[in-house]
Design an enzyme around this catalytic site. Sequence first.
Site, PDB file in Angstrom:
ATOM      1  N   ILE A  25      45.587  26.477  32.756  1.00  0.00           N
ATOM      2  CA  ILE A  25      45.421  26.283  31.308  1.00  0.00           C
ATOM      3  C   ILE A  25      44.762  24.929  31.027  1.00  0.00           C
ATOM      4  CG2 ILE A  25      46.700  26.002  29.133  1.00  0.00           C
ATOM      5  CD1 ILE A  25      48.791  28.007  30.276  1.00  0.00           C
ATOM      6  N   ASP A  67      50.158  10.694  37.997  1.00  0.00           N
ATOM      7  CA  ASP A  67      51.397  11.465  37.999  1.00  0.00           C
ATOM      8  C   ASP A  67      52.093  11.157  36.681  1.00  0.00           C
ATOM      9  OD1 ASP A  67      53.969  12.422  38.196  1.00  0.00           O
ATOM     10  OD2 ASP A  67      54.310  11.671  40.236  1.00  0.00           O
ATOM     11  N   VAL A  68      52.145  12.137  35.781  1.00  0.00           N
ATOM     12  CA  VAL A  68      52.654  11.853  34.437  1.00  0.00           C
ATOM     13  C   VAL A  68      54.126  11.453  34.445  1.00  0.00           C
ATOM     14  CG1 VAL A  68      50.982  13.323  33.220  1.00  0.00           C
ATOM     15  CG2 VAL A  68      53.174  14.310  33.942  1.00  0.00           C
ATOM     16  N   ALA A  95      50.441  19.158  31.531  1.00  0.00           N
ATOM     17  CA  ALA A  95      51.014  19.191  32.888  1.00  0.00           C
ATOM     18  C   ALA A  95      52.431  19.745  32.821  1.00  0.00           C
ATOM     19  CB  ALA A  95      51.028  17.788  33.485  1.00  0.00           C
ATOM     20  N   ASN A 153      64.640  32.280  29.285  1.00  0.00           N
ATOM     21  CA  ASN A 153      64.211  33.212  30.341  1.00  0.00           C
ATOM     22  C   ASN A 153      65.153  33.080  31.529  1.00  0.00           C
ATOM     23  OD1 ASN A 153      62.551  35.193  31.428  1.00  0.00           O
ATOM     24  ND2 ASN A 153      61.227  33.701  32.440  1.00  0.00           N
ATOM     25  N   TYR A 159      63.646  24.931  32.954  1.00  0.00           N
ATOM     26  CA  TYR A 159      62.322  25.048  32.324  1.00  0.00           C
ATOM     27  C   TYR A 159      62.462  25.331  30.820  1.00  0.00           C
ATOM     28  CZ  TYR A 159      57.493  26.762  31.743  1.00  0.00           C
ATOM     29  OH  TYR A 159      56.201  26.963  31.330  1.00  0.00           O
ATOM     30  N   LYS A 163      61.213  22.961  27.756  1.00  0.00           N
ATOM     31  CA  LYS A 163      60.203  23.407  26.781  1.00  0.00           C
ATOM     32  C   LYS A 163      60.776  23.471  25.363  1.00  0.00           C
ATOM     33  CE  LYS A 163      56.700  23.853  29.634  1.00  0.00           C
ATOM     34  NZ  LYS A 163      55.513  23.003  29.516  1.00  0.00           N
ATOM     35  N   THR A 194      47.823  32.504  35.507  1.00  0.00           N
ATOM     36  CA  THR A 194      47.407  31.290  36.221  1.00  0.00           C
ATOM     37  C   THR A 194      48.109  31.256  37.578  1.00  0.00           C
ATOM     38  OG1 THR A 194      49.231  29.899  35.464  1.00  0.00           O
ATOM     39  CG2 THR A 194      47.289  29.969  34.044  1.00  0.00           C
TER      40      THR A 194
HETATM   41  P1  NAI Z   1      49.455  25.472  36.853  1.00  0.00           P
HETATM   42  O1  NAI Z   1      50.577  25.295  37.814  1.00  0.00           O
HETATM   43  O2  NAI Z   1      48.375  26.420  37.201  1.00  0.00           O
HETATM   44  O3  NAI Z   1      48.797  24.058  36.510  1.00  0.00           O
HETATM   45  C1  NAI Z   1      49.588  22.938  36.193  1.00  0.00           C
HETATM   46  C2  NAI Z   1      48.817  21.675  36.507  1.00  0.00           C
HETATM   47  O4  NAI Z   1      49.685  20.566  36.187  1.00  0.00           O
HETATM   48  C3  NAI Z   1      48.457  21.552  38.001  1.00  0.00           C
HETATM   49  O5  NAI Z   1      47.105  21.193  38.147  1.00  0.00           O
HETATM   50  C4  NAI Z   1      49.400  20.477  38.492  1.00  0.00           C
HETATM   51  O6  NAI Z   1      48.887  19.702  39.581  1.00  0.00           O
HETATM   52  C5  NAI Z   1      49.588  19.615  37.238  1.00  0.00           C
HETATM   53  N1  NAI Z   1      50.795  18.789  37.331  1.00  0.00           N
HETATM   54  C6  NAI Z   1      52.025  19.164  37.771  1.00  0.00           C
HETATM   55  N2  NAI Z   1      52.843  18.103  37.805  1.00  0.00           N
HETATM   56  C7  NAI Z   1      52.125  17.028  37.390  1.00  0.00           C
HETATM   57  C8  NAI Z   1      52.417  15.652  37.229  1.00  0.00           C
HETATM   58  N3  NAI Z   1      53.624  15.150  37.527  1.00  0.00           N
HETATM   59  N4  NAI Z   1      51.436  14.844  36.780  1.00  0.00           N
HETATM   60  C9  NAI Z   1      50.214  15.324  36.493  1.00  0.00           C
HETATM   61  N5  NAI Z   1      49.867  16.613  36.630  1.00  0.00           N
HETATM   62  C10 NAI Z   1      50.819  17.465  37.068  1.00  0.00           C
HETATM   63  O7  NAI Z   1      50.164  25.870  35.474  1.00  0.00           O
HETATM   64  P2  NAI Z   1      49.596  26.546  34.138  1.00  0.00           P
HETATM   65  O8  NAI Z   1      50.038  27.950  34.136  1.00  0.00           O
HETATM   66  O9  NAI Z   1      48.175  26.221  33.944  1.00  0.00           O
HETATM   67  O10 NAI Z   1      50.504  25.782  33.052  1.00  0.00           O
HETATM   68  C11 NAI Z   1      50.034  24.716  32.250  1.00  0.00           C
HETATM   69  C12 NAI Z   1      51.092  24.417  31.196  1.00  0.00           C
HETATM   70  O11 NAI Z   1      51.350  25.588  30.427  1.00  0.00           O
HETATM   71  C13 NAI Z   1      52.446  23.999  31.790  1.00  0.00           C
HETATM   72  O12 NAI Z   1      53.047  23.019  30.973  1.00  0.00           O
HETATM   73  C14 NAI Z   1      53.243  25.284  31.735  1.00  0.00           C
HETATM   74  O13 NAI Z   1      54.627  25.048  31.716  1.00  0.00           O
HETATM   75  C15 NAI Z   1      52.740  25.868  30.430  1.00  0.00           C
HETATM   76  N6  NAI Z   1      52.936  27.297  30.277  1.00  0.00           N
HETATM   77  C16 NAI Z   1      52.359  28.196  31.150  1.00  0.00           C
HETATM   78  C17 NAI Z   1      52.563  29.547  30.971  1.00  0.00           C
HETATM   79  C18 NAI Z   1      51.959  30.576  31.865  1.00  0.00           C
HETATM   80  O14 NAI Z   1      52.288  31.759  31.683  1.00  0.00           O
HETATM   81  N7  NAI Z   1      51.092  30.228  32.814  1.00  0.00           N
HETATM   82  C19 NAI Z   1      53.393  30.054  29.868  1.00  0.00           C
HETATM   83  C20 NAI Z   1      53.934  29.025  29.026  1.00  0.00           C
HETATM   84  C21 NAI Z   1      53.705  27.706  29.230  1.00  0.00           C
END
Ligand code: NAI
Length: 251
Positions: A25, A67-68, A95, A153, A159, A163, A194
């Site tokens: 995302i 690293d956030v 993130a 969930n 989580y 959120k 994703t």
């Molecule tokens: P993803 O796992 O594909 O990407 C997450 C990115 O965040 C990765 O590039 C990772 O390296 C980075 N990240 C993780 N920890 C970090 C840190 N400490 N510092 C900096 N970067 C960090 O996940 P996705 O699916 O793209 O999710 C993005 C956001 O959307 C997240 O907050 C997730 O919780 C939220 N989300 C995703 C959903 C889904 O269905 N995929 C649904 C609802 C929310």
Amino acid sequence: ATAPKDWDRPLEGKVAVVTGAARGIGATIAEVLSRDGAHVICADIPAAGEALAETANKVKGTSFPLDVSADDAGAKLAEHALERHGGIDIIVNNAGITRDKLLANMDAARWDSVIAVNLIAPQQLVNGLIEKGALKEGGAVIDVSSIAGIAGNRGQTNYGASKAGVIGLVDTYAPILAEKGVTINAVAPGFIETKMTAAIPVATREAGRLMSSLQQGGQTVDVAETVAYFANPASSAITGNVVRVCGQGFL
Ligand code: NAI
């Protein structure tokens, strides 16, 4: 609200930071904000390396390994932005991590890491920017929550709590940031395709898709376009909101 000077590139001249921009995302949010004219600082953990550089190249932005959840993340980001760009107009706290387990097996490490990245970091980053005077007036903060923070969930107590906390953050910060002419809103995505959701077992994933009120999973662009709306100066009268994207709830 303020109408953008150029409706095709409403973010022209603005500087945005997207955390977790290496993939999923976050990478699509970086693309869409860049298409709208912003310079995008793409931030992700140092281990994201190549993938982060790829996103930054694609959007003609800059990469910033961060690293956030580090204590000094907000200060580091603020210093970087002030030095290179004179500040930040838009911050997208995207993130996020999952460390799923049924509640009986939910150990403290899983709980703490998810709360640190998903809930504490978005607040610390914004605080860090404000403390250093790096968040510009007329700016926008957009936090990525989740439908799990609204509907809960199974297996995701940590989580879901993180959120839901993000939504509390938005409610609490909206009047505080309004004093600085900055908006804060959240998106709460349902099931989006994703790498994060690819890690879920196939049967659960299929059930997750069908539980959405749209009966299907969404794509990253669905979330990114909603984020872009909150970043657009034309939405500057809109603050303190949470918008569900691709689904109403899990059940
Ligand atoms: P993803 O796992 O594909 O990407 C997450 C990115 O965040 C990765 O590039 C990772 O390296 C980075 N990240 C993780 N920890 C970090 C840190 N400490 N510092 C900096 N970067 C960090 O996940 P996705 O699916 O793209 O999710 C993005 C956001 O959307 C997240 O907050 C997730 O919780 C939220 N989300 C995703 C959903 C889904 O269905 N995929 C649904 C609802 C929310």
